[in-house]
Scaffold this motif. Sequence first.
Motif, mmCIF file in Angstrom:
data_model
loop_
_atom_site.group_PDB
_atom_site.id
_atom_site.type_symbol
_atom_site.label_atom_id
_atom_site.label_comp_id
_atom_site.label_asym_id
_atom_site.label_seq_id
_atom_site.Cartn_x
_atom_site.Cartn_y
_atom_site.Cartn_z
ATOM 1 N N THR A 1 0.860 -1.366 -0.090
ATOM 2 C CA THR A 1 0.066 0.052 0.019
ATOM 3 C C THR A 1 0.789 1.260 -0.054
ATOM 4 N N ILE A 2 0.310 2.489 -0.414
ATOM 5 C CA ILE A 2 0.926 3.639 -0.259
ATOM 6 C C ILE A 2 1.436 3.725 1.148
ATOM 7 N N ASP A 3 0.619 3.769 2.139
ATOM 8 C CA ASP A 3 1.114 3.935 3.750
ATOM 9 C C ASP A 3 2.316 2.832 3.932
ATOM 10 N N ARG A 4 2.332 1.817 3.516
ATOM 11 C CA ARG A 4 3.634 0.733 3.645
ATOM 12 C C ARG A 4 4.577 1.234 3.033
ATOM 13 N N LEU A 5 4.527 1.814 1.917
ATOM 14 C CA LEU A 5 5.778 2.046 1.025
ATOM 15 C C LEU A 5 6.343 3.522 1.792
ATOM 16 N N GLY B 1 12.265 13.692 2.123
ATOM 17 C CA GLY B 1 10.991 13.710 2.140
ATOM 18 C C GLY B 1 10.127 13.538 1.036
ATOM 19 N N VAL B 2 10.780 12.179 0.402
ATOM 20 C CA VAL B 2 10.021 11.492 -0.655
ATOM 21 C C VAL B 2 8.687 11.124 -0.260
ATOM 22 N N GLU B 3 7.574 11.195 -0.908
ATOM 23 C CA GLU B 3 6.214 10.575 -0.405
ATOM 24 C C GLU B 3 5.861 10.226 -1.703
ATOM 25 N N MET B 4 5.182 8.718 -1.571
ATOM 26 C CA MET B 4 4.525 8.132 -2.739
ATOM 27 C C MET B 4 3.215 8.525 -2.493
ATOM 28 N N THR B 5 2.584 9.051 -3.631
ATOM 29 C CA THR B 5 1.001 9.693 -3.728
ATOM 30 C C THR B 5 0.089 8.632 -4.476
ATOM 31 N N SER B 6 0.516 7.762 -5.389
ATOM 32 C CA SER B 6 -0.386 6.835 -6.011
ATOM 33 C C SER B 6 0.313 5.408 -6.374
ATOM 34 N N LEU B 7 -0.373 4.419 -6.524
ATOM 35 C CA LEU B 7 -0.051 3.186 -6.685
ATOM 36 C C LEU B 7 -1.300 2.374 -7.797
ATOM 37 N N ALA B 8 -0.766 1.936 -8.786
ATOM 38 C CA ALA B 8 -1.563 1.189 -9.592
ATOM 39 C C ALA B 8 -0.706 0.001 -10.359
ATOM 40 N N GLY C 1 1.484 -1.232 -12.686
ATOM 41 C CA GLY C 1 2.338 -0.688 -13.763
ATOM 42 C C GLY C 1 2.932 0.713 -13.553
ATOM 43 N N ALA C 2 2.461 1.385 -12.466
ATOM 44 C CA ALA C 2 2.746 2.793 -12.162
ATOM 45 C C ALA C 2 2.683 3.145 -10.813
ATOM 46 N N VAL C 3 3.782 3.739 -10.343
ATOM 47 C CA VAL C 3 3.589 4.636 -8.844
ATOM 48 C C VAL C 3 4.114 6.018 -9.435
ATOM 49 N N SER C 4 3.332 6.991 -8.478
ATOM 50 C CA SER C 4 3.629 8.542 -8.544
ATOM 51 C C SER C 4 4.123 8.707 -7.086
ATOM 52 N N SER C 5 5.091 10.023 -7.226
ATOM 53 C CA SER C 5 5.437 10.532 -5.778
ATOM 54 C C SER C 5 5.856 12.064 -5.994
ATOM 55 N N ARG C 6 6.031 12.531 -4.946
ATOM 56 C CA ARG C 6 6.297 13.824 -4.841
ATOM 57 C C ARG C 6 7.230 14.232 -3.871
ATOM 58 N N MET C 7 7.907 15.490 -3.807
ATOM 59 C CA MET C 7 8.886 15.808 -3.073
ATOM 60 C C MET C 7 9.041 17.560 -2.979
ATOM 61 N N ALA C 8 8.870 17.927 -1.621
ATOM 62 C CA ALA C 8 8.778 19.374 -1.757
ATOM 63 C C ALA C 8 10.215 19.870 -1.702
ATOM 64 N N VAL C 9 10.656 20.775 -2.392
ATOM 65 C CA VAL C 9 12.049 21.231 -2.461
ATOM 66 C C VAL C 9 12.269 21.987 -1.389
ATOM 67 N N LYS C 10 13.374 21.659 -0.714
ATOM 68 C CA LYS C 10 13.969 22.240 0.334
ATOM 69 C C LYS C 10 15.644 22.651 0.174
ATOM 70 N N LYS C 11 16.251 23.435 0.963
ATOM 71 C CA LYS C 11 17.393 23.977 0.761
ATOM 72 C C LYS C 11 18.442 22.572 0.792
ATOM 73 N N LEU C 12 18.196 21.402 1.426
ATOM 74 C CA LEU C 12 19.025 20.199 1.395
ATOM 75 C C LEU C 12 18.847 19.635 0.094
ATOM 76 N N HIS C 13 18.090 19.823 -0.722
ATOM 77 C CA HIS C 13 17.917 19.373 -2.311
ATOM 78 C C HIS C 13 18.507 20.129 -3.201
ATOM 79 N N VAL C 14 19.268 21.346 -2.661
ATOM 80 C CA VAL C 14 19.806 22.221 -3.529
ATOM 81 C C VAL C 14 21.235 22.185 -3.728
ATOM 82 N N ALA C 15 21.721 22.363 -4.764
ATOM 83 C CA ALA C 15 23.395 22.591 -4.931
ATOM 84 C C ALA C 15 23.833 23.959 -4.544
#
Length: 143
Positions: A9-13, A26-33, A35-49
């Motif tokens: 499940t999404i929660d388990r992942l 902060g990677v978050e899975m948002t949908s699961l079907a 042959g496909a999985v979707s995710s999202r990540m809010a951009v924070k300073k730790l993600h930036v070069a």
Amino acid sequence: MSVLRAEITIDRLNRQGDEYLPGYLGVEMTSLAQGAVSSRMAVKKLHVAPNEFLHAASVVALADTTCGYATIAHLPGGASSFTTIELKSNFLGTVREGSVACVATAQHLGRNTQVWDAVVTDAATGRKIALFRCTQMILWPKA
């Protein structure tokens, strides 16, 4: 062909990555079907070069995590795990704030390998910022 495992499940992942790199980033899975999985990540300073652009490693971490979780959700019955054996990224743009989204889609769901493509976008505009492909080797219990 591998099919979506009912017990994944999404929660388990999302819980699975809490104390690991996906949780830290902060990677978050948002949908699961099938042959496909979707995710999202809010951009924070730790993600930036230091050049103030989204770090390529952050984009790869989002895409690789999404494809990896998709593999977990589609492991063939009896398989014990998987490992990434190849990955490739093409970067098309960047974001400096907001969120990035990722959609991973199965290209091959075999008994010994899976191939996943992922598209990473600016979550607000849908503009593509990276194309990603990985090959996963399915691991089986030793006889």
